[in-house]
Design a protein around this motif. Structure first.
Motif, PDB file in Angstrom:
ATOM      1  N   ILE A 197       1.101  -1.109   0.062  1.00 19.82           N
ATOM      2  CA  ILE A 197       0.031  -0.158   0.033  1.00 19.82           C
ATOM      3  C   ILE A 197       0.835   1.424   0.300  1.00 19.82           C
ATOM      4  N   PRO A 198       0.593   2.209  -0.835  1.00 17.29           N
ATOM      5  CA  PRO A 198       1.469   3.537  -1.246  1.00 17.29           C
ATOM      6  C   PRO A 198       2.026   3.981   0.503  1.00 17.29           C
ATOM      7  N   SER A 199       1.393   4.262   1.112  1.00 17.95           N
ATOM      8  CA  SER A 199       1.359   5.047   2.995  1.00 17.95           C
ATOM      9  C   SER A 199       2.657   3.770   3.702  1.00 17.95           C
ATOM     10  N   VAL A 200       2.325   2.605   3.497  1.00 21.73           N
ATOM     11  CA  VAL A 200       2.944   1.433   3.702  1.00 21.73           C
ATOM     12  C   VAL A 200       4.496   1.327   2.871  1.00 21.73           C
ATOM     13  N   MET A 201       4.931   1.590   2.024  1.00 20.82           N
ATOM     14  CA  MET A 201       5.701   1.346   1.118  1.00 20.82           C
ATOM     15  C   MET A 201       6.500   3.180   0.937  1.00 20.82           C
ATOM     16  N   ALA A 202       5.982   4.135   1.376  1.00 24.75           N
ATOM     17  CA  ALA A 202       6.616   5.166   1.767  1.00 24.75           C
ATOM     18  C   ALA A 202       7.410   5.627   3.382  1.00 24.75           C
ATOM     19  N   VAL A 203       6.826   5.164   4.305  1.00 26.92           N
ATOM     20  CA  VAL A 203       7.584   4.840   5.679  1.00 26.92           C
ATOM     21  C   VAL A 203       8.735   4.245   5.565  1.00 26.92           C
ATOM     22  N   ALA A 204       8.432   2.900   4.593  1.00 24.09           N
ATOM     23  CA  ALA A 204       9.087   1.595   5.116  1.00 24.09           C
ATOM     24  C   ALA A 204      10.785   3.174   3.890  1.00 24.09           C
ATOM     25  N   LYS A 205      10.081   2.829   3.098  1.00 25.63           N
ATOM     26  CA  LYS A 205      11.646   3.842   2.297  1.00 25.63           C
ATOM     27  C   LYS A 205      11.851   4.948   2.292  1.00 25.63           C
ATOM     28  N   ALA A 206      11.681   5.845   3.393  1.00 23.01           N
ATOM     29  CA  ALA A 206      11.946   7.212   4.078  1.00 23.01           C
ATOM     30  C   ALA A 206      12.922   6.661   5.677  1.00 23.01           C
ATOM     31  N   CYS A 207      12.583   6.278   5.950  1.00 28.10           N
ATOM     32  CA  CYS A 207      13.127   5.011   7.169  1.00 28.10           C
ATOM     33  C   CYS A 207      14.713   4.691   6.271  1.00 28.10           C
TER      34      CYS A 207
ATOM     35  N   GLU B 253      11.072  14.848  13.832  1.00 25.89           N
ATOM     36  CA  GLU B 253      10.268  15.738  14.098  1.00 25.89           C
ATOM     37  C   GLU B 253       9.385  16.401  13.279  1.00 25.89           C
ATOM     38  N   GLY B 254       7.894  16.399  13.348  1.00 27.15           N
ATOM     39  CA  GLY B 254       7.900  17.698  12.110  1.00 27.15           C
ATOM     40  C   GLY B 254       7.215  16.898  11.055  1.00 27.15           C
ATOM     41  N   SER B 255       8.250  15.563  10.326  1.00 23.97           N
ATOM     42  CA  SER B 255       7.688  14.854   9.188  1.00 23.97           C
ATOM     43  C   SER B 255       6.171  14.583   8.835  1.00 23.97           C
ATOM     44  N   VAL B 256       5.892  15.002   7.406  1.00 22.54           N
ATOM     45  CA  VAL B 256       4.055  15.176   7.734  1.00 22.54           C
ATOM     46  C   VAL B 256       3.701  13.628   6.358  1.00 22.54           C
ATOM     47  N   LEU B 257       3.353  12.885   6.580  1.00 18.63           N
ATOM     48  CA  LEU B 257       2.753  11.786   5.306  1.00 18.63           C
ATOM     49  C   LEU B 257       1.876  12.547   4.961  1.00 18.63           C
ATOM     50  N   VAL B 258       1.592  12.118   3.415  1.00 21.91           N
ATOM     51  CA  VAL B 258       0.482  12.652   2.824  1.00 21.91           C
ATOM     52  C   VAL B 258      -0.021  12.116   1.365  1.00 21.91           C
ATOM     53  N   THR B 259      -1.513  11.219   1.853  1.00 20.78           N
ATOM     54  CA  THR B 259      -1.339   9.737   0.535  1.00 20.78           C
ATOM     55  C   THR B 259      -2.895  11.088  -0.341  1.00 20.78           C
ATOM     56  N   ARG B 260      -2.745  10.211  -1.491  1.00 16.88           N
ATOM     57  CA  ARG B 260      -3.829  10.463  -2.437  1.00 16.88           C
ATOM     58  C   ARG B 260      -5.218  10.111  -2.254  1.00 16.88           C
ATOM     59  N   GLN B 261      -5.035   9.141  -1.164  1.00 10.79           N
ATOM     60  CA  GLN B 261      -6.648   8.384  -0.556  1.00 10.79           C
ATOM     61  C   GLN B 261      -6.452   8.343   0.406  1.00 10.79           C
ATOM     62  N   THR B 262      -7.902   8.040   1.014  1.00 10.80           N
ATOM     63  CA  THR B 262      -7.581   8.032   3.115  1.00 10.80           C
ATOM     64  C   THR B 262      -6.680   6.808   2.984  1.00 10.80           C
ATOM     65  N   ILE B 263      -5.951   7.074   4.133  1.00  8.24           N
ATOM     66  CA  ILE B 263      -4.979   6.226   4.030  1.00  8.24           C
ATOM     67  C   ILE B 263      -5.281   5.480   4.862  1.00  8.24           C
ATOM     68  N   HIS B 264      -4.922   3.863   4.858  1.00  4.82           N
ATOM     69  CA  HIS B 264      -5.419   2.767   5.409  1.00  4.82           C
ATOM     70  C   HIS B 264      -4.569   2.780   7.085  1.00  4.82           C
ATOM     71  N   ALA B 265      -5.419   1.476   7.352  1.00  6.17           N
ATOM     72  CA  ALA B 265      -5.034   1.493   8.902  1.00  6.17           C
ATOM     73  C   ALA B 265      -3.337   0.916   9.070  1.00  6.17           C
ATOM     74  N   LEU B 266      -3.029   0.307   7.406  1.00  4.69           N
ATOM     75  CA  LEU B 266      -1.853  -0.286   7.996  1.00  4.69           C
ATOM     76  C   LEU B 266      -0.734   0.764   7.974  1.00  4.69           C
ATOM     77  N   GLY B 267      -1.216   1.856   6.816  1.00  9.31           N
ATOM     78  CA  GLY B 267      -0.638   2.696   6.956  1.00  9.31           C
ATOM     79  C   GLY B 267      -0.097   4.049   7.825  1.00  9.31           C
ATOM     80  N   PHE B 268      -1.669   3.894   8.509  1.00 11.76           N
ATOM     81  CA  PHE B 268      -1.601   4.578   9.207  1.00 11.76           C
ATOM     82  C   PHE B 268      -1.096   4.618  10.470  1.00 11.76           C
ATOM     83  N   THR B 269      -0.868   3.098  10.944  1.00 10.07           N
ATOM     84  CA  THR B 269      -0.070   2.785  12.395  1.00 10.07           C
ATOM     85  C   THR B 269       1.655   2.493  11.816  1.00 10.07           C
ATOM     86  N   ALA B 270       1.727   2.371  10.380  1.00  8.73           N
ATOM     87  CA  ALA B 270       3.301   1.625  10.026  1.00  8.73           C
ATOM     88  C   ALA B 270       3.344   3.841  10.581  1.00  8.73           C
TER      89      ALA B 270
END
Length: 296
Positions: free
Chosen positions: A184-194, A204-221
């Motif tokens: 899922i895009p949000s999960v992949m973005a978290v992994a790539k950034a880390c 601190e202050g980082s933001v995650l922006v998603t085109r669609q409403t974020i899946h719970a998997l991406g939110f928790t990641a």
């Protein structure tokens, strides 16, 4: 992504099959040098091993590499599909909210765990803050719905930027491996950034922006990566909306209290075999007494 698969009627697996899988999960945890003392096994509808995983957060500098996530990814890779219908997740410790969301995203139909989240907290791996936050349900979570974003260019579905506006990672659904249940895009973005910053926690202050409403998997990641600010475009549906369990349902099911384990869309239960539970707890205690281990 492929279309939603037809339901599979899951027959209860024999107790000895579950116990054998738990012992394998505990062995993976006990031998692990790539992260915390956690191991998981995915069983198919007939009790066959579909995939397995150990915690590899430290090894990959990736907070999404929990044992359950790795087992789910391994099963998807082995079988060439993102859905694991009829699967049972056997894990050496109670799932954190991210791994529980991954089980929903993959269509897992049963979860059996060994150690409790309290046991995990006692050795330094507490997820209470994320569970506490999510107990309010999706509608009350701190997710900002915006009309547009300077970070989302065409072909990009998720972006992580630091407080100064520098882009740390981008991800798109088009690049997702179709056999990865966590793709899922949000999960992949978290992994790539880390991985890019070689840190489990983003600035601190980082933001995650998603085109669609974020899946719970991406939110928790994102929460595991210490991202607190999440923005999603309005009226674009959910990430993973084609999954077996609708993403809004996943948020609400995770929010249910522990007492409702058996009433969730995925029934969750603790292994009843006391001898095996003692083995999993001993693995935790041995890890805790080893001063060379790394917490994250």
């Amino acid at each position: 992504m492929t279309s939603v698969p037809k339901p599979i009627v899951r027959k209860p697996l024999p107790a000895e099959t579950i116990i054998s899988a738990m012992r394998r999960a505990d062995a993976l945890a006990a031998a692990n040098t790539h992260g915390g003392p956690f191991g998981s096994v995915i069983l198919g509808p007939d009790g066959e091993v579909m995939g397995e995983g150990r915690n590899e957060v430290v090894h990959f500098t990736n907070p999404t590499c929990h044992a359950e996530m790795q087992a789910i990814r391994d099963a998807g890779k082995r079988h060439g599909r993102w859905h694991l219908k009829g699967g049972t997740l056997v894990t050496s410790c109670e799932c954190c909210p991210m791994c529980l969301a991954a089980a929903y995203a993959a269509g897992i139909e049963h979860i059996v765990f060994g150690n409790t989240r309290k046991d995990a907290g006692d050795i330094g791996f507490a997820d209470d803050a994320i569970y506490e936050e999510m107990k309010v349900g999706f509608d009350k979570l701190d997710i900002q719905m915006v009309r547009s974003s300077i970070y989302l260019r065409p072909g990009v579905d998720a972006v992580i930027a630091d407080a100064d506006g520098n882009i740390l990672a981008e991800a798109s659904l088009a690049e997702a491996d179709p056999s990865d249940p966590t793709g899922i895009p949000s999960v992949m973005a978290v992994a790539k950034a880390c991985q890019s910053l070689k840190s489990f926690h983003l600035p601190e202050g980082s933001v995650l922006v998603t085109r669609q409403t974020i899946h719970a998997l991406g939110f928790t990641a994102a929460r595991w990566a210490h991202i607190q600010k999440i923005e999603c475009l309005r009226d674009t549906g959910f990430e993973g909306g084609e999954r077996i369990h609708h993403p809004a349902l996943v948020y609400d099911d995770i929010a249910l209290p522990v007492a409702s384990f058996r009433n969730r869309k995925i029934p969750i239960e603790r292994l009843e075999d006391k001898a095996v539970l003692e083995e999993t707890l001993a693995t935790f205690q041995k890890w805790f007494n080893d001063q060379n281990k790394v917490l994250y």
